[in-house]
Motif scaffolding. Sequence first.
Motif: not given
Length: 158
Positions: A92-112
Amino acid sequence: MLERKDIVEEIKVIVFSLVDEEYGVEVAQVRSIEKMQNITRVPRTPDFVIGVINLRGVVTPVIDLKTRFSLGQADYTESTRIIIVAVEDMEVGLIVDAANDVIDIPINSIEQPPAVVGGIKASYLRGVAKLDGRLLVMLNLDKVLSNEEIQAMSAMER
C-alpha cells in the motif's frame, strides 16, 4: 567486554512528517519511497483512498494519511512522498508530507501511546519514542487499515 544486559535493542525506522508532527514506521515494513506520481482514481472507495498507481508493473492502492487521520486536506508539494509499505500480504502507498530520515531507535525509548495523540486514535499507534528532546509517533501499520479495508484494497490490486 559488554555484558548481555548492556546491549540495547534497536529498531531501524523511517521518519516522515504529516502537518508539523514526526512519525515513524519500521524499515522492515517499507518497500520503497517514491516521489508523487499520477494516481488513478477508483470509484466508490473511502475518502482517504486516493486511488492506485502502477509501480513497476504492480497496481498499488494509495491512501492519504492526512485524510485517514483527519489532519486536514492534503496539499502536495515537491517534498511529498509515497511510502510503499507491506500491510498483511499486500503493498500500500502512504502519502506523506516528506520522508525525512532513517534512524535507529532504542526499543526501551518507545512508550505506550496516550489514548489520543494529535487527533489520531491510539489503535493506529505502536507508541511514542522520546529522542533527544523530540517525540516520534510510531505507527502500527497493521491497525491503520481495518480488515475490511485491507480486503477491499486487495481487490484493487487484481
